[in-house]
Scaffold this motif. Structure first.
Motif, short mmCIF file in Angstrom:
data_model
loop_
_atom_site.label_atom_id
_atom_site.label_comp_id
_atom_site.label_asym_id
_atom_site.label_seq_id
_atom_site.Cartn_x
_atom_site.Cartn_y
_atom_site.Cartn_z
N THR A 236 0.80 -1.23 0.00
CA THR A 236 0.00 0.00 0.00
C THR A 236 0.82 1.27 0.00
OG1 THR A 236 -0.18 -0.14 2.42
CG2 THR A 236 -1.99 -1.08 1.12
N ASP A 237 2.13 1.19 0.34
CA ASP A 237 2.92 2.41 0.34
C ASP A 237 4.41 2.07 0.27
OD1 ASP A 237 3.40 5.09 0.27
OD2 ASP A 237 3.00 5.44 2.40
N SER B 264 4.83 -0.38 3.28
CA SER B 264 3.65 -0.62 4.12
C SER B 264 2.78 -1.66 3.44
CB SER B 264 2.84 0.67 4.32
OG SER B 264 3.62 1.65 4.97
N ASP C 171 4.69 -2.13 8.75
CA ASP C 171 5.73 -1.49 7.96
C ASP C 171 6.97 -2.36 8.06
OD1 ASP C 171 3.99 0.57 7.46
OD2 ASP C 171 4.86 1.93 8.94
N THR D 285 -1.77 -0.35 -7.83
CA THR D 285 -0.34 -0.26 -7.56
C THR D 285 0.36 0.60 -8.60
OG1 THR D 285 -0.47 -2.49 -6.63
CG2 THR D 285 1.73 -1.60 -7.00
N LEU E 256 -0.16 4.01 -7.41
CA LEU E 256 0.73 4.31 -6.29
C LEU E 256 2.13 4.67 -6.79
CD1 LEU E 256 1.66 4.25 -3.28
CD2 LEU E 256 2.00 1.78 -3.56
N CYS F 29 2.24 8.09 -8.22
CA CYS F 29 2.23 9.10 -7.17
C CYS F 29 3.60 9.25 -6.49
CB CYS F 29 1.19 8.74 -6.11
SG CYS F 29 -0.52 8.95 -6.65
N LYS F 30 4.38 8.16 -6.50
CA LYS F 30 5.71 8.18 -5.89
C LYS F 30 6.79 8.61 -6.88
CE LYS F 30 4.44 6.80 -1.81
NZ LYS F 30 4.68 7.61 -0.60
#
Length: 530
Positions: free
Chosen positions: A231-232, A244, A249, A266, A269, A272-273
């Protein structure tokens, strides 16, 4: 190292020993130096109906490598090869944190197995469930239409390939391919996959094999966390520091992204990163179903039904005057068309068959190549394009039923379902005009392709054959771009691999890609302390 004796023709009823004897005769006097012989590959040559036969290649190991090389230099029908090559280089450099693998399809599975066998004790995250729970979830969807968006044909132990034909064919010419086949046999695959030109495991065998590999990884100290999505990513100083997943974590030394072609959230995600992504070509279309008997008749003529012949399968393609292609893909002899959605409100089809391939129908995808010029050049434009098709089909049918019509109904613009073939799609089909599902350039190519294929194979001239749409998950619409060391262009310890990263196109190539990612990590950091 062995040599391969190529182009050994044999009648359908030839024994293995007869094939090997013919290969040894080709070696002449050098055959007395043979210390081991086995069939390497066998394929069927059915180009001439009056001369259907097998063509083999044979491994022969001589007692002298120098003699092997000398023979291969003189005779073009011989090939000098190494057997499966898997020689990881293990670093002594210590690294803080765990190796984490996101995804437990073929790439993640083989990466995890390789790392576990060398003492790295990887953590594997899989958003879907274990095989036992996943199979129940999929069966429930096929019976009721109740979709679990995290556990389905696309997500769960074994990846999307678990509910497929289990094909192990590939266009890549990598020595690790043989190693992957051998490991599949180690974990329960039929030994014949080592010699068939078109090996397949079948969905029934593949489920047991995947479970056995998972148990081996855990025995070696690895960890597989099901129902746990990535998720992160916490990125600093050009590296992923922690990830995460679920309620935990984890500090990481390296992350392998083996997320599969359907992990759209994903992809979002990663964007976004600021992980570098780019759109890539893929294909969309429909599943076509014929009676398996009519496929066999189209290929074998009067020989159809001969128990010595394999179930008939085909691969067809055609290009229009502008160079756009339409082709058959993922042909499943004796199989079924299966509901394969992973998002609410979107319909997806795929094909599946068991090892015996003994179903009444054959099916294959008939798909049209699409590129960023068709759907847009932003990284996730291909995702949006495929999703729009899936959602149109769902809206038109009012459910996860397949958007269906006979071939004749499609070509004549008068969709209908009553034809010569009973559709196998578990949730049923609703009569649908496919021109309302796809853009015009796609349906124009499907028309041209079907007409062209009907001139190549008699079964494609059957207007009562069934089309079930849409097929949109042929490959990833996104590439997570990496360098020659398999590292993301954006983050130095992130390893995108497999189909989801845009670097593989099936079980075999994805497994090889996962192995290579694991080997890159092994070369840079030492195993975990005992």
């Amino acid at each position: 190292m062995p040599i391969i004796v190529n182009q050994i023709s044999s009648p359908l009823n030839a024994t293995e020993q007869e094939v090997i004897s013919t290969a040894l005769k080709k070696l002449g006097s050098a055959s007395k130096h043979a210390i081991d012989c086995e069939i390497h590959k066998s394929s069927l040559d059915a180009r001439k109906r009056n001369d259907i036969h097998f063509v083999h290649s044979v491994f022969v190991t001589l007692d002298s490598a120098d003699l092997e090389k000398k023979l291969c230099e003189k005779n073009t029908s011989l090939t000098y090869v190494e057997r499966s090559v898997y020689k990881p280089v293990i670093s002594t450099e210590k690294a803080e944190g765990k190796v984490v693998i996101a995804g437990f399809g073929p790439a993640g599975m083989f990466a995890g197995l390789a790392l576990a066998e060398q003492g790295y004790r990887p953590i594997i995250l899989e958003r879907g469930s274990s095989m036992e729970k996943r199979t129940a979830s999929v069966q429930k969807f096929w019976l009721t239409g109740e979709l679990d968006t995290n556990c389905n044909v696309q997500f769960g132990e074994g990846g999307a390939g678990t509910f497929s034909d289990g094909k192990l064919t590939t266009r890549i010419k990598d020595p690790l391919c043989r190693y992957v086949l051998e490991r599949f046999v180690d974990f329960g695959a039929p030994k014949e996959i080592l010699t068939k030109a078109k090996p397949h495991i079948g969905t029934d065998n593949l489920r047991n094999i995947v479970t056995a590999i998972r148990k081996r990884i855990i025995e070696l100290g690895g960890e597989v966390r099901f129902d746990t999505a990535l998720t992160d990513l916490a990125i600093a100083n050009g590296k992923v520091q922690t990830i995460s997943a679920g309620d935990k974590d984890e500090k990481v030394s390296a992350v392998i992204l083996a997320i599969g072609h359907s992990a759209r959230d994903t992809f979002e995600l990663l964007q976004c990163k600021n992980i570098f992504l780019e759109p890539k070509p893929f294909s969309v279309g429909a599943r076509i179903e014929h009676k398996q008997a009519t496929v066999d008749e189209s290929l074998y003529g009067d020989h159809a039904g001969n128990p010595l012949l394999p179930k008939g399968e085909y691969q067809l393609s055609w290009r229009d005057k502008n160079g756009r292609g339409v082709y058959t893909f993922c042909m499943c002899p004796g199989g079924t068309v299966v509901p394969s959605a992973s998002e609410s409100g979107g319909t997806v089809t795929n094909g599946m068959s068991e090892f015996a391939r003994d179903g009444e129908n054959a099916n294959a995808a008939v798909v049209v190549a699409v590129t960023p010029d068709d759907f847009g050049h932003c990284p996730l434009d291909g995702v949006a394009f495929a999703r729009s098709i899936e959602q149109k089909a769902y809206t038109l049918t009012g459910s996860y039923k397949g958007a269906g019509t006979t071939v004749g109904g499609f070509l004549d613009g008068k969709p209908e379902i009553a034809g010569t073939v009973s559709p196998t799609y578990a949730l049923g089909c609703k009569v649908t005009e496919l021109r309302d599902v796809f853009p015009k350039f796609v349906t124009d190519m499907l028309e041209g392709g079907l007409q062209n294929f009907s001139r190549k194979m008699k079964c494609f001239g059957d207007k009562g054959a069934m089309l079930t749409a849409p097929e949109t998950r042929t490959s990833s619409p996104v590439r997570i771009t990496r360098n020659a060391d398999m590292v993301s262009l954006s983050v130095e310890n992130l390893y995108p691999c497999g189909e989801g990263a845009g670097y593989a196109g099936g079980i075999m190539s994805a497994a090889v890609d996962g192995l290579k990612a694991a080997m890159q990590i092994m070369a840079k950091q030492a195993p975990c302390d005992k």
